[in-house]
Design a protein around this motif. Structure first.
Motif, PDB file in Angstrom:
ATOM      1  N   UNK A 145     -13.644 -24.952  19.098  1.00 31.92           N
ATOM      2  CA  UNK A 145     -13.217 -26.121  18.344  1.00 31.92           C
ATOM      3  C   UNK A 145     -13.098 -27.293  19.316  1.00 31.92           C
ATOM      4  N   UNK A 146     -13.184 -28.517  18.777  1.00 29.72           N
ATOM      5  CA  UNK A 146     -13.102 -29.689  19.641  1.00 29.72           C
ATOM      6  C   UNK A 146     -11.690 -29.831  20.206  1.00 29.72           C
ATOM      7  N   UNK A 147     -11.637 -30.057  21.520  1.00 26.96           N
ATOM      8  CA  UNK A 147     -10.354 -30.250  22.202  1.00 26.96           C
ATOM      9  C   UNK A 147     -10.473 -31.363  23.241  1.00 26.96           C
TER      10      UNK A 147
ATOM     11  N   UNK B 298     -13.937 -40.846  29.017  1.00 26.94           N
ATOM     12  CA  UNK B 298     -12.586 -41.158  28.557  1.00 26.94           C
ATOM     13  C   UNK B 298     -12.491 -40.977  27.038  1.00 26.94           C
ATOM     14  N   UNK B 299     -11.425 -40.341  26.588  1.00 27.88           N
ATOM     15  CA  UNK B 299     -11.117 -40.123  25.169  1.00 27.88           C
ATOM     16  C   UNK B 299     -12.133 -39.227  24.464  1.00 27.88           C
ATOM     17  N   UNK B 300     -12.919 -38.473  25.229  1.00 31.22           N
ATOM     18  CA  UNK B 300     -13.890 -37.552  24.631  1.00 31.22           C
ATOM     19  C   UNK B 300     -13.241 -36.191  24.375  1.00 31.22           C
ATOM     20  N   UNK B 301     -13.949 -35.369  23.601  1.00 32.91           N
ATOM     21  CA  UNK B 301     -13.500 -34.004  23.332  1.00 32.91           C
ATOM     22  C   UNK B 301     -14.648 -33.041  23.609  1.00 32.91           C
ATOM     23  N   UNK B 302     -14.298 -31.788  23.866  1.00 31.32           N
ATOM     24  CA  UNK B 302     -15.309 -30.789  24.213  1.00 31.32           C
ATOM     25  C   UNK B 302     -15.170 -29.563  23.312  1.00 31.32           C
TER      26      UNK B 302
ATOM     27  N   UNK C 190     -18.047 -34.571  22.756  1.00 30.19           N
ATOM     28  CA  UNK C 190     -18.088 -35.572  21.692  1.00 30.19           C
ATOM     29  C   UNK C 190     -17.439 -36.856  22.193  1.00 30.19           C
ATOM     30  N   UNK C 191     -18.234 -37.913  22.299  1.00 31.16           N
ATOM     31  CA  UNK C 191     -17.728 -39.207  22.748  1.00 31.16           C
ATOM     32  C   UNK C 191     -17.013 -39.939  21.622  1.00 31.16           C
ATOM     33  N   UNK C 192     -16.165 -40.896  21.949  1.00 32.16           N
ATOM     34  CA  UNK C 192     -15.434 -41.643  20.917  1.00 32.16           C
ATOM     35  C   UNK C 192     -16.340 -42.339  19.909  1.00 32.16           C
ATOM     36  N   UNK C 193     -17.572 -42.689  20.328  1.00 35.61           N
ATOM     37  CA  UNK C 193     -18.497 -43.371  19.417  1.00 35.61           C
ATOM     38  C   UNK C 193     -19.256 -42.409  18.514  1.00 35.61           C
TER      39      UNK C 193
END
Length: 217
Positions: free
Chosen positions: A13-15, A69-73, A87-90
């Protein structure tokens, strides 16, 4: 054993980096409490293989200066040619493949010894023997890198991981086995990949290892 295998039911899951950190520490704490789960994890049964070979490198990468910065994996479970996505903020996703040389037979022997007796001995006979083991490890690591260079990872970044703490006495005195030599080898090897990173597991904590990740290309 089903309960132990379900410990990682939320693995994919994205974290955020802080959530990855919390999840990692939660799993480690669980393994310390549950001896059966610890034994299962050492044998890399179920998703424990993905946890050790994919989640941990992704977690370490999330602690690096190269993590957006502010990304999730998120770990990708399955037979894709990449192991996790960022997953980048954009909303844009970046794909990453993790690779390392693993001596499967030795890993199983270590796991069985730890599960049976709680200890494992490397049975090193001398410094010369350690040199031999270091040379073999580095040769097989470079062979693994060569194999990866033959595949098309045009839209994927590669992360190579090496474990060096057991070889430290040799790495510090033999330049041909040094991390610098390995970096030079990767730089000289043609790849079809977006970026190339190197994780050096030198026995330090995850935050320290993550902070020292090398961006090779």
């Amino acid at each position: 054993m089903e309960d132990q295998l379900n410990i990682l039911k939320d693995l994919s899951k994205y974290r955020s980096p802080s959530e990855m950190d919390s999840y990692f520490n939660e799993i480690i704490a669980t393994l310390k409490r549950d001896r059966l789960a610890l034994k299962v994890s050492r044998l890399r049964k179920g998703w424990f293989k993905e946890f050790q070979e994919e989640f941990v490198p992704a977690y370490v990468f999330s602690l690096s200066p190269y993590f957006p910065k502010d990304a999730k994996v998120k770990i990708i479970i399955g037979n894709q040619n990449y192991d996790f996505v960022v997953l980048n903020p954009d909303g844009a996703e970046e794909k990453y493949e993790v690779s390392s040389y693993i001596d499967g037979e030795q890993e199983v022997a270590i796991a069985k010894a730890l599960n049976k007796d709680g200890v494992w001995s490397s049975r090193l006979r001398s410094y010369e023997h350690l040199e031999e083991k270091t040379a073999t490890y580095m040769e097989k690591t470079k062979n693994n890198i060569k194999k990866k260079s033959m595949k098309d990872y045009t839209d994927i970044s590669l992360i190579f991981s090496v474990t060096t703490f057991q070889f430290a006495p040799v790495l510090n005195t033999r330049p041909e086995f040094s991390i610098e030599n390995l970096v030079n080898f990767i730089q000289a090897t043609p790849f079809r990949a977006k970026h190339i990173y190197l994780i050096v597991e030198d026995g330090k904590d995850s935050h320290t290892v993550g902070s020292k990740i090398i961006k090779v290309k």
